[in-house]
Design a protein around this motif. Sequence first.
Motif, short mmCIF file in Angstrom:
data_model
loop_
_atom_site.label_atom_id
_atom_site.label_comp_id
_atom_site.label_asym_id
_atom_site.label_seq_id
_atom_site.Cartn_x
_atom_site.Cartn_y
_atom_site.Cartn_z
N PRO A 104 37.86 43.79 45.94
CA PRO A 104 39.32 43.70 45.78
C PRO A 104 39.79 43.99 44.37
O PRO A 104 40.85 44.63 44.19
CB PRO A 104 39.64 42.25 46.16
CG PRO A 104 38.35 41.54 46.25
CD PRO A 104 37.30 42.55 46.49
N PHE B 53 47.99 34.73 35.18
CA PHE B 53 46.92 35.70 34.98
C PHE B 53 45.78 35.47 35.97
O PHE B 53 45.31 36.39 36.63
CB PHE B 53 46.41 35.58 33.54
CG PHE B 53 45.26 36.49 33.21
CD1 PHE B 53 45.48 37.82 32.87
CD2 PHE B 53 43.95 36.02 33.21
CE1 PHE B 53 44.42 38.65 32.56
CE2 PHE B 53 42.90 36.86 32.91
CZ PHE B 53 43.13 38.17 32.57
N LEU B 54 45.38 34.19 36.10
CA LEU B 54 44.27 33.87 37.00
C LEU B 54 44.65 34.14 38.45
O LEU B 54 43.83 34.62 39.24
CB LEU B 54 43.87 32.40 36.84
CG LEU B 54 43.01 32.07 35.63
CD1 LEU B 54 42.74 30.59 35.54
CD2 LEU B 54 41.70 32.83 35.70
N ILE B 55 45.91 33.84 38.80
CA ILE B 55 46.31 34.05 40.19
C ILE B 55 46.32 35.54 40.51
O ILE B 55 45.84 35.97 41.57
CB ILE B 55 47.67 33.38 40.46
CG1 ILE B 55 47.44 31.86 40.51
CG2 ILE B 55 48.29 33.87 41.75
CD1 ILE B 55 48.69 31.04 40.56
N VAL B 56 46.82 36.35 39.57
CA VAL B 56 46.86 37.80 39.82
C VAL B 56 45.45 38.37 39.92
O VAL B 56 45.15 39.18 40.80
CB VAL B 56 47.67 38.52 38.71
CG1 VAL B 56 47.49 40.03 38.82
CG2 VAL B 56 49.13 38.17 38.82
N LEU B 57 44.54 37.93 39.03
CA LEU B 57 43.23 38.58 38.96
C LEU B 57 42.13 37.87 39.74
O LEU B 57 41.04 38.39 39.88
CB LEU B 57 42.81 38.76 37.51
CG LEU B 57 43.48 39.96 36.85
CD1 LEU B 57 43.32 39.93 35.36
CD2 LEU B 57 42.93 41.28 37.39
N SER B 58 42.39 36.63 40.20
CA SER B 58 41.39 35.97 41.04
C SER B 58 41.95 35.58 42.40
O SER B 58 41.33 35.80 43.43
CB SER B 58 40.86 34.70 40.36
OG SER B 58 40.02 35.02 39.31
N GLY B 59 43.14 34.99 42.37
CA GLY B 59 43.74 34.51 43.61
C GLY B 59 44.11 35.65 44.55
O GLY B 59 43.75 35.64 45.73
N LEU C 129 38.52 28.61 41.01
CA LEU C 129 38.41 30.02 40.62
C LEU C 129 37.15 30.27 39.82
O LEU C 129 36.66 31.39 39.73
CB LEU C 129 39.64 30.44 39.83
CG LEU C 129 40.94 30.42 40.64
CD1 LEU C 129 42.11 30.84 39.78
CD2 LEU C 129 40.84 31.33 41.85
N PRO D 155 43.03 38.87 44.58
CA PRO D 155 41.83 39.51 45.15
C PRO D 155 41.15 38.68 46.23
O PRO D 155 40.66 39.23 47.22
CB PRO D 155 40.91 39.66 43.94
CG PRO D 155 41.81 39.73 42.78
CD PRO D 155 42.96 38.85 43.12
N LEU D 156 41.18 37.36 46.05
CA LEU D 156 40.56 36.49 47.05
C LEU D 156 41.27 36.64 48.40
O LEU D 156 40.63 36.83 49.44
CB LEU D 156 40.62 35.04 46.56
CG LEU D 156 40.06 33.99 47.49
CD1 LEU D 156 38.58 34.19 47.62
CD2 LEU D 156 40.37 32.60 46.97
N MET E 141 33.90 39.38 44.39
CA MET E 141 35.28 39.64 44.01
C MET E 141 35.47 41.09 43.58
O MET E 141 36.60 41.54 43.38
CB MET E 141 35.68 38.71 42.86
CG MET E 141 35.64 37.25 43.22
SD MET E 141 36.68 36.89 44.62
CE MET E 141 38.27 37.00 43.85
N LEU F 52 33.94 31.55 42.21
CA LEU F 52 33.86 32.76 43.03
C LEU F 52 32.82 33.72 42.46
O LEU F 52 32.94 34.13 41.30
CB LEU F 52 35.22 33.44 43.08
CG LEU F 52 36.32 32.55 43.64
CD1 LEU F 52 37.68 33.21 43.47
CD2 LEU F 52 36.06 32.23 45.10
N ALA G 240 39.19 36.99 33.79
CA ALA G 240 39.56 36.19 34.96
C ALA G 240 38.37 35.37 35.45
O ALA G 240 38.52 34.24 35.91
CB ALA G 240 40.05 37.11 36.09
N LEU H 128 42.50 46.77 43.39
CA LEU H 128 43.66 46.41 42.57
C LEU H 128 43.76 47.30 41.33
O LEU H 128 44.84 47.82 41.01
CB LEU H 128 43.53 44.94 42.14
CG LEU H 128 44.65 44.34 41.31
CD1 LEU H 128 45.86 44.09 42.19
CD2 LEU H 128 44.21 43.06 40.64
#
Lengths: 275, 300
Positions: free
Chosen positions: A123, B25-31, A112, B33-34, A120, A115, A147, A127
Amino acid sequence: MSETTKNRLLLVFALLLAAVYLFPLYWMYITALKTGSEMFATPPSFWPDDPQWSIFPFVFQLKGMSQFLWNSTVIAFGSVALIAVLGTGASYVLARYRNVWIDVGLFLVLMLQVLPASLMITPIFVLFTLTGILDFPRTAVILAIAAKSMPFFIVLVRATFMSVPMELEEAALVDGNSRAGAFWSIVLPLARNGILVAAILIFMQAFGEFVYSKSLIQEIELQPSSVGLNAFMGPNTNEWNRIMAFASIYVTPILATFVLLQRRIVSGLTSGALK
Amino acid sequence: MRRLYSSLVDGRGFDLCLIGIPLAFLIVLSGVPLVYNVVMSFQAVDMFSLGSFIRPWVGFDNYRQLIAQPEFWPIMGHTATFLAASIAGQFLLGFALALFFWLNFPGASWLRGLFLVSWVMPGLVVGAVWNWLLSGDFGVFNFVLHQLHIISGNVFWRSDPAFALWSVIIANIWLGTSFNMIMLSVGLSSIPADLYEAAELDGAGALTRFWTITLPMMRSSIGALISLGLIFTLQQFDLFAAITAGGPNNSSNVAQYWAWDLSFKQYDFAKGAAISVIMIVVVMLASVYYVRSTRHEVRG
C-alpha cells in the motif's frame, strides 16, 4: 573462596561468554582478511597467516561503496530528522497529560509500531506512486521509515519526558514564560540526553534498513548499502572474503558508535522500551 | 489572528499542534495504507489496476484461493515454528545470561551492554555473516559442531529442506538474545534485595527463591517481553532475504516473506494483501496483550 577470587572467576567466565557470543563478528573481520585458499581451508584457520588489508580499499572501489554508504547516510539522517522533529512534540504531550484521549493516542501509536514493514510496503508503494513521491525514491524511503520508526522513538522519549519534573516547568510559567518558551528553554534541554539516545538508535536502525529501500528504489546509484550487500550475495557465491569485507566496512561505523556510547544507549533503551 | 498565535504559543493550540501533526503523519503513512491493504485483499488486483481505487469486488475469493494453494499450510506451519523456536531460544538464553550478569561482579554491566551489538547491527549484515558461518562445506559452525562430536557429517544448513528454516532461526536467536537479556536485567534489578534476604533466612534454596520470588515478581516484564518478541519476530524479514530467500522450495518460507514475495516478485498483489491482513490480525492481538502487560504504566 574470597570475594576477589570469586569476582575474578566470574569475570573470566563472563569474558568467555562474550567471546562465544561475539564470535560471528570476529569471524566476519577475520574472513575478510583471509586469502582465497585460506578461506576454504579445513580445518579453518582462526587467525589469518597473511592478512590481506588491501581487500578493504579494493572492495570499497569495486562495489562503489562510497555511493552506497552515502545513500544510507542520507536516508538515515533524513529519517532521524523527520522523526525527531515530529516525534519529540508528540512524546511530550503524551507524557504530560492523563486522560482518555491520551490513552487512545498512546494505544494508536503502539499499534502502529507493530505493523511489519514487509506487509505495509505494497500500500505504501501504491500511495507513493499515485502521489508522485516515488519519483524521489530516497525521500519515499525516508517517509516510510519515519512512519515505521516514529512510534518507537515516541515510546522511548516519552519515558524521558516523564522523568522531567513538572514543577520546573510550572515555575517557568509563573516566571512569565509562555508554554512554548518553557518547553523550548526548560523541558527540552533537560530531556536532551534521552532524545539524543533515541535518535541514535533510530539512526542505527535506518542505516541498516532493507525492505523499503529494496522495494522502492530501482536505481542502483540511489540504493543504500543494505541493498548493495544483498545484491552482492548471489545464491552460489564463493567470494566470502569480499562479502565479509563489504559487511565490515558497512557495520564498523555502527559498531564504533555503539561501543563509544554503549552505557547511554543501554540505559536509554531500558528506560522506555518495556513501557 | 492574534488569538490563534497566542493559543499556539501559550494554550491548547500548543499541545494540539505538537500531537496533531505527528498523528496526522502517522495516520496518512500507516493508518491509510493499513485500511487500503484490507480493502485490496477483497478486490481483484492486477498490475494495471494497482493504481486505481475502483476495482472489481471479489469478497473472500483471494483468501479462499490463498488457502487452497498447496504451500499455504506449510508456510503457516513454518511461521509458527519460526515464532516459537525464536522466542523460546531468545528468551531462555537471554534469561540465563541476565541471571548470570546479575551476580554483579566488577565489569558486569559494561560487558552485558557489549552483547547488544548483535541487536544494533543491520539485519542484512547479520544475515550475511550467518550465511557464511552456516555454509555447508566450509562453514565454521559445522566445524565446531563436528569437533564437539554433535554431528558426524556436514550439515547443509541453508540448502537442506530439513534445516533451512533452522538456519534462519539460529541467526534470529543470536540477533535477539541480547535484547532479551538487557530487558530481563532491568526486571531483575527492580526486585527488592531484602525479599531474597528474608527468604534465605527462612531457609529457601536458590531454586525455591527463583520460583517463588524471581519469576512471580517479573511476571509483567516477562509478559511484555514475550509479546514484544512476537512482534519483532513477525517483523523479521532481512534474515530471510540474506540467508535462504524462503528456499529451497519454500521450506524456509514464512508468512511475512511470502507476502512480500507474492506482491513484489509474482505481482499477485491481492493475495499478498490477503496474507498481510491475516498476519496483521495476529500482530494486533499480540500488541493488545503487550499494551495490557504494561497497562499499569500507561495509566500511570
